[in-house]
Motif scaffolding. Structure first.
Motif, short mmCIF file in Angstrom:
data_model
loop_
_atom_site.label_atom_id
_atom_site.label_comp_id
_atom_site.label_asym_id
_atom_site.label_seq_id
_atom_site.Cartn_x
_atom_site.Cartn_y
_atom_site.Cartn_z
N GLY A 1 2.02 2.21 -6.74
CA GLY A 1 1.36 1.27 -5.84
C GLY A 1 -0.13 1.18 -6.09
N LEU A 2 -0.76 2.30 -6.43
CA LEU A 2 -2.18 2.26 -6.78
C LEU A 2 -2.40 1.48 -8.07
CD1 LEU A 2 -3.49 5.87 -6.00
CD2 LEU A 2 -4.12 3.75 -4.85
N GLN A 3 -1.54 1.70 -9.04
CA GLN A 3 -1.67 0.98 -10.31
C GLN A 3 -1.50 -0.51 -10.11
OE1 GLN A 3 1.33 3.10 -12.54
NE2 GLN A 3 -0.10 4.67 -13.24
N ARG A 4 -0.62 -0.91 -9.22
CA ARG A 4 -0.45 -2.34 -8.92
C ARG A 4 -1.73 -2.94 -8.34
NH1 ARG A 4 4.59 -1.01 -6.22
NH2 ARG A 4 6.37 -1.39 -7.58
N ARG A 5 -2.50 -2.11 -7.69
CA ARG A 5 -3.76 -2.55 -7.07
C ARG A 5 -4.94 -2.38 -8.01
NH1 ARG A 5 -0.20 -0.96 -3.33
NH2 ARG A 5 -0.17 -2.04 -1.31
N GLY A 6 -4.67 -2.09 -9.26
CA GLY A 6 -5.74 -1.97 -10.24
C GLY A 6 -6.49 -0.66 -10.20
N ASP B 1 4.61 2.07 -1.39
CA ASP B 1 3.62 1.07 -1.79
C ASP B 1 2.59 0.86 -0.67
OD1 ASP B 1 2.81 -1.14 -3.75
OD2 ASP B 1 3.02 -2.24 -1.86
N GLY C 1 -1.53 1.56 -0.44
CA GLY C 1 -2.58 0.69 0.08
C GLY C 1 -3.59 1.47 0.90
N ALA D 1 -5.74 3.43 -1.51
CA ALA D 1 -6.74 2.58 -2.16
C ALA D 1 -7.91 2.31 -1.21
CB ALA D 1 -6.10 1.27 -2.60
N ASP D 2 -7.59 2.08 0.06
CA ASP D 2 -8.65 1.86 1.04
C ASP D 2 -9.54 3.11 1.16
OD1 ASP D 2 -7.69 -0.66 1.53
OD2 ASP D 2 -6.59 -0.10 3.35
N ARG E 1 -12.10 3.44 -1.52
CA ARG E 1 -13.24 2.52 -1.40
C ARG E 1 -14.28 3.04 -0.43
NH1 ARG E 1 -8.82 -1.27 -1.01
NH2 ARG E 1 -8.43 -2.20 -3.04
#
Length: 301
Positions: free
Chosen positions: A71-76, A290, A294, A297-298, A301
């Protein structure tokens, strides 16, 4: 984000012995270096044997971790995966030290337990931070018990398990691992978060009758949170024909699910003439993993 893999994903879970021979060191670690009495060790070994041998927790947790990584890879986010456990090799500290050795500069950590407690999640974070040193920036996803995909995944499993039963004649019991009662006096949010997840799952699944119970309390000589699921089953035996067990606190099959629910709760229902079913755990559900990615990923950031 930077194309170089200097980002780490630290996935943490409780850990389990890899074989029956490793139950003793595992149990000793849980007891902070104090070996269990022979009868205590035999009881735990017997429980593992009753579920068919070592727990599947390690394999399921690895699959969950890989799902989050995907899921992280999908988000770049080009993260590198590290898995650490609380009570069995590889330990959380070992995983973090491997990150530092590999040149990871920043990482996100997540425990495969959805609800926060200073008694549990905070302990994982401390192990990780103690090993991180000053060269690694480490953030955490501390709670995910109201993640919509998690709630809907549990609700779907409850609905599937209810098929063929009358909802009016069925009590759904949501459960999670008990912790010492003293956490409530300290303002710990654990119980409230568990009740909120249970309420949302029951509402989404359209469950008319449900209760929350704790399970798997340890015998430490101090009060632990209740009521216990076996007591809740007994107290409601005259009011329902069936019991459906759904753990909201555990996200994979392991000893506390397969034995405490799959055997002990099942047998209590049989003694009382009640039907029993156990809703499946989330496992490596792709949608939930997934969505958890998310949150990771947040946090990065």
């Amino acid at each position: 984000m930077n194309a170089s893999p200097n980002i780490g994903l630290l996935v943490m879970h409780y850990g389990t012995p890899a074989s029956i021979d490793e139950v003793l060191p595992y149990y000793t670690h849980i007891r902070r270096g104090r070996p269990p009495a022979p009868e205590q060790l035999q009881d735990l070994v017997d429980r593992y044997l009753a579920i068919g041998g070592p727990s599947p927790l390690t394999a399921i947790s690895q699959a969950q971790a890989e799902g989050i990584l995907l899921g992280l890879q999908r988000r770049g986010v080009p993260a590198k995966l590290y898995v650490g456990t609380k009570h069995a090799p590889p330990f959380v500290g070992d995983a973090v030290r491997a990150m530092v050795s590999d040149g990871i500069e920043r990482a996100v950590g997540v425990v495969l337990a959805p609800h926060y407690s200073g008694f549990s999640i905070a302990a994982y974070e401390k192990y990780a931070l103690d090993a991180a040193g000053s060269s690694l920036s480490l953030s955490f996803v501390e709670r995910w018990g109201t993640l919509p995909e998690f709630v809907s995944g549990l609700a779907e499993r409850v609905s599937v398990s209810m098929e063929g039963w009358s909802p009016a004649e069925t009590l759904v019991i949501f459960s999670a691992h008990s912790l010492p009662e003293k956490i409530i006096a300290a303002g710990d949010p654990y119980r409230d978060e568990l009740l909120e997840t249970s309420r949302r799952v029951a509402e989404l699944a359209g469950v008319p009758h449900w209760e929350f119970a704790f399970q798997s309390a340890s015998n430490t000589g101090e009060p632990w949170l209740g009521p216990d699921i076996l007591d809740v089953i007994s107290l409601n035996a005259s009011s329902y024909r069936n019991v459906l067990s759904c753990t909201v606190g555990f996200v994979s099959d392991h000893l506390e699910v397969l034995y405490d629910l799959g055997i002990e709760a099942r047998d209590r229902c049989a003694e009382l003439g009640l039907g029993f079913r156990r809703a499946a755990t989330i496992g490596a559900d792709a949608g939930v993993m997934d969505a958890l990615a998310g949150l990771c990923a947040d946090a990065l950031r």
